[in-house]
Scaffold this motif. Structure first.
Motif, PDB file in Angstrom:
ATOM      1  N   ARG A 136       0.731  -1.089   0.067  1.00 14.77           N
ATOM      2  CA  ARG A 136      -0.238   0.016   0.459  1.00 14.77           C
ATOM      3  C   ARG A 136       1.221   0.978  -0.070  1.00 14.77           C
ATOM      4  NH1 ARG A 136      -3.093  -0.855   4.062  1.00 14.77           N
ATOM      5  NH2 ARG A 136      -5.478  -0.538   2.640  1.00 14.77           N
ATOM      6  N   LYS A 208      -5.408   6.661  -6.065  1.00 11.96           N
ATOM      7  CA  LYS A 208      -5.281   6.352  -4.384  1.00 11.96           C
ATOM      8  C   LYS A 208      -7.042   5.606  -4.332  1.00 11.96           C
ATOM      9  CE  LYS A 208      -3.384  10.329  -2.271  1.00 11.96           C
ATOM     10  NZ  LYS A 208      -3.682  11.141  -1.536  1.00 11.96           N
ATOM     11  N   ILE A 211      -6.125   1.711  -5.620  1.00 11.96           N
ATOM     12  CA  ILE A 211      -4.749   1.077  -4.899  1.00 11.96           C
ATOM     13  C   ILE A 211      -5.785   0.961  -3.877  1.00 11.96           C
ATOM     14  CG2 ILE A 211      -3.413   2.170  -3.116  1.00 11.96           C
ATOM     15  CD1 ILE A 211      -2.598   4.077  -5.165  1.00 11.96           C
ATOM     16  N   GLU A 212      -6.716   1.501  -3.024  1.00 13.68           N
ATOM     17  CA  GLU A 212      -7.789   1.068  -1.840  1.00 13.68           C
ATOM     18  C   GLU A 212      -8.283  -0.148  -2.398  1.00 13.68           C
ATOM     19  OE1 GLU A 212      -7.420   1.637   1.088  1.00 13.68           O
ATOM     20  OE2 GLU A 212      -5.672   3.157   0.381  1.00 13.68           O
ATOM     21  N   MET A 215      -5.883  -3.084  -2.538  1.00 15.26           N
ATOM     22  CA  MET A 215      -5.728  -3.850  -0.880  1.00 15.26           C
ATOM     23  C   MET A 215      -7.035  -4.505  -0.500  1.00 15.26           C
ATOM     24  SD  MET A 215      -2.773  -2.494  -0.398  1.00 15.26           S
ATOM     25  CE  MET A 215      -2.375  -2.694  -2.124  1.00 15.26           C
TER      26      MET A 215
END
Length: 254
Positions: A136, A208, A211-212, A215
């Motif tokens: 992350r 972002k 990316i989340e 994750m």
């Protein structure tokens, strides 16, 4: 292909140029090579100065995610974990060795390898959590490169405007040329503010979000592998992981 990103960028550009045209401006007058070089070159140079090479290269690599984001099928992931759990219950963890070798997801492959090696429950959990945290941070560092560009661009634009005004002052005795020079100088400010707010900052925020999403999918993989180690049945694992499908729908706005 993320159509919303493409449409959003197009809408922003069209709205600005159309509004300028309706005010009587010439769109061609918004194009100025030197100002563009100062703003983009100065911004890029400043970001390169503050970034490590690996982070900068990573930022360039993930830019495509803004328009072509990776897709993580959580339901397919759950089915895959159920299949692993079923195989492990019938044949033991060693039967998953081939799955670990052929997995296209390095994170899943590492988790399966730790499971096969008989890692202690706490060690498995700690390792997967640390890997997730480091992944992350690496990706967020790449997104922050564009965030930094959004911070530097307006200032570099002002610098370009000042440089343009200095050049324009050379025509102080020629009002016609002076006016054109001043207008050109302010284009650098427009470029700086425009690139920051229409490109760099939106790109950083979109990355972002992607990316989340990545994750969240890897959290699902980690929880599934840890549930397998605890000996839970495929049906129980599915019930536990179904929450990730709901979470994904909420974060995606479905």
């Amino acid at each position: 292909m993320d159509k919303l990103s493409i449409i959003g960028l197009a809408v922003a550009i069209i709205a600005i140029t159309l509004g300028y045209s309706l005010e009587g401006g010439m769109v061609s007058g918004l194009i100025d090579g030197p100002a563009l070089i100062i703003v983009l070159g100065g911004t890029l140079g400043a970001v390169m100065l503050q970034s490590q090479l690996a982070t900068f290269k990573k930022a360039l690599g993930v830019f495509k995610w803004v328009f072509v984001p990776p897709f993580y099928d959580t339901q397919a992931g759950i089915e895959q974990i159920k299949s692993w759990a079923s195989t492990a219950r019938q044949k033991g963890y060693l039967a998953l060795e081939e799955q670990a070798l052929v997995s296209e997801d390095p994170y899943a492959a590492k988790g399966l390898s730790l499971l096969i090696d008989g890692s202690h429950e706490q060690r498995l959990r700690d390792t997967l959590e640390i890997e997730l945290m480091l992944e992350r941070e690496r990706l967020l560092d790449a997104a922050r490169v564009y965030e930094a560009m959004g911070g530097y661009a307006p200032t570099i634009g002002i610098l370009g405007a000042v440089l343009g005004l200095i050049q324009a002052m050379a025509y102080i005795s020629e009002p016609d040329k002076l006016g054109a020079g001043v207008a050109t100088a302010f284009l650098a400010t427009i470029y700086g503010v425009g690139f920051a707010n229409l490109l760099f900052l939106p790109v950083a925020n979109k990355l972002k979000q992607v990316i989340e999403e990545k994750m969240l999918y890897h959290e699902l993989i980690a929880e599934g592998i840890m549930a397998m180690q605890q000996g839970e049945t495929p049906a129980n694992i599915e019930l536990k992981l179904e929450a990730y499908c709901a979470e994904r729908h909420v974060s995606a706005g479905y």
